[in-house]
Design an enzyme around this catalytic site. Structure first.
Site, mmCIF file in Angstrom:
data_model
loop_
_atom_site.group_PDB
_atom_site.id
_atom_site.type_symbol
_atom_site.label_atom_id
_atom_site.label_comp_id
_atom_site.label_asym_id
_atom_site.label_seq_id
_atom_site.Cartn_x
_atom_site.Cartn_y
_atom_site.Cartn_z
ATOM 1 N N MET A 22 0.821 -1.212 0.000
ATOM 2 C CA MET A 22 0.000 0.000 0.000
ATOM 3 C C MET A 22 0.853 1.260 0.000
ATOM 4 S SD MET A 22 -3.241 -0.698 -0.117
ATOM 5 C CE MET A 22 -4.349 -2.104 0.089
ATOM 6 N N HIS A 139 4.294 5.564 1.966
ATOM 7 C CA HIS A 139 3.099 4.784 2.243
ATOM 8 C C HIS A 139 1.839 5.618 2.042
ATOM 9 C CE1 HIS A 139 0.460 1.848 4.158
ATOM 10 N NE2 HIS A 139 1.471 0.995 4.101
ATOM 11 N N HIS A 140 0.805 4.949 1.537
ATOM 12 C CA HIS A 140 -0.456 5.636 1.274
ATOM 13 C C HIS A 140 -1.130 6.114 2.552
ATOM 14 C CE1 HIS A 140 -3.338 6.923 -1.593
ATOM 15 N NE2 HIS A 140 -3.118 5.974 -2.466
ATOM 16 N N ALA A 141 -0.754 5.546 3.694
ATOM 17 C CA ALA A 141 -1.314 6.032 4.952
ATOM 18 C C ALA A 141 -0.819 7.435 5.275
ATOM 19 C CB ALA A 141 -0.952 5.076 6.094
ATOM 20 N N ASN A 323 -4.816 11.549 2.974
ATOM 21 C CA ASN A 323 -5.567 11.042 1.834
ATOM 22 C C ASN A 323 -6.867 11.802 1.685
ATOM 23 O OD1 ASN A 323 -4.040 8.487 0.894
ATOM 24 N ND2 ASN A 323 -4.097 8.298 3.123
#
Length: 340
Positions: A22, A139-141, A323
């Site tokens: 991710m 990281h997408h977090a 995000n």
């Protein structure tokens, strides 16, 4: 002390596995200034590493504990190891784009270490034409693709003679409030949020649970519309194909590039957007590929398309980190010989 993580951001940690990484990545190619070479670029990298200055966003490390009721949160790494996060790579001869993309493919495949802040940057030299590349994955977090590109762009200048620009991992000269993270927490059981308000950990965990629960009605409505084929951002009518199989960890990507002006001209000629042109290119490539394999489904392929939900910001300001996007299901019209 932990800062709360939004449900949307924590979903990227909860959904990650070896088969489903991710993180997002970006690759940029650069030409050294006139008269400079690989040695000068490495000297710039070494100088930035010596400063050991890291932006607050890139000091954030994901963690969860009993105090947060098992919810993911962010803590600040005050002793970050830049030698782990910033690396130097060189291409094997002949150092062409094929060799560059093969290296980046391998670099992109590995999971980020959750015991550290979730990002890496690689300076890649050895291109035969004298250029060098910067590959960064995060990281997408932490951020979505739009934020990641803004992060990299903030360290760049159109003036090739300008020096002393911050490295991509360093704080900006003028730190934006939306990207600041308090690193010194009080000792009274609270932490200061990025907007200055005190947050107690149990309360933050409750708010995270409420946020997750709040997603359920919207998700149920979306699934119901898709199930009854009433349109919306989700489709359950994608045909079976050689692409609709379980995803494994052993996979690679290939890349091509086109001048943005060429895409703009095509979009203008057809009264469309650049996004329309890109989707049409993907549709044509998939149709030709699957048709050559005699594996083209009768029904059209359905693509999941991410859509940025960020509001426009004033020039010179960055949007918030994290995000902020949605997804739409798009009919690629691969069942048509000529979608136009």
């Amino acid at each position: 002390m932990l800062l709360p993580m939004s449900p949307a951001d924590s979903m990227f940690l909860l959904g990650e596995s070896r088969e489903h990484p991710m993180h997002v990545g970006g690759l940029a190619l650069f030409a050294p200034p006139e008269g400079a070479g690989a040695r000068d670029v490495r000297a710039m990298l070494d100088a930035a590493l010596t400063r050991a200055d890291v932006a607050p966003l890139l000091r954030k490390r994901a963690r969860r504990s009993l105090a947060s009721l098992g919810q993911w949160g962010w803590e600040t790494d005050k002793d970050i190891d830049l030698g782990h996060h910033v690396r130097h790579d060189a291409l094997p001869a002949p150092g062409g784009l094929a060799e560059l993309l093969e290296l980046v493919s391998r670099l992109h495949a590995g999971l980020l270490d959750r015991g550290r802040p979730l990002w890496e940057m690689h300076l890649i030299e050895g291109l035969a034409d004298g250029r060098f590349a910067v590959y960064m994955k995060i990281h997408h977090a932490l951020v979505d693709g739009v934020s990641a590109m803004k992060l990299l762009r903030s360290a760049l200048s159109e003036d090739s003679d300008l020096r002393e620009m911050p490295a991509p991992w360093e704080p900006l000269v003028r730190e934006r409030p939306s990207l600041t993270l308090v690193t010194d927490a009080p000792d009274d059981g609270t932490v200061e949020g990025s907007r200055g308000g005190p947050l107690d950990l149990p309360g933050a965990a409750v708010r995270a649970v409420r946020g997750a629960v709040g997603l359920l009605p919207a998700l149920a409505t979306t699934v119901d519309r898709a199930w009854h084929e009433r349109g919306g951002s989700l489709s359950l009518a994608a045909p079976k194909s050689i692409l609709n199989v379980q995803i494994g960890g052993a996979r690679r990507f290939a890349a091509r590039s086109w001048p943005i002006e060429r895409l703009r001209l095509v979009a203008k000629a057809d009264d469309a957007t650049i996004n329309d042109v890109v989707l049409a290119m993907c549709s044509g490539a998939l149709r030709n590929y699957m048709d050559d394999l005699d594996a083209l489904p009768v029904d059209p392929l359905i693509a999941m398309v991410p859509v940025s939900l960020r509001r426009a910001v004033e020039e010179g300001q960055e949007g918030k980190a994290g995000n902020d996007f949605g997804v739409l299901s798009c009919n690629l019209a691969t069942h048509l010989d000529d979608p136009a």
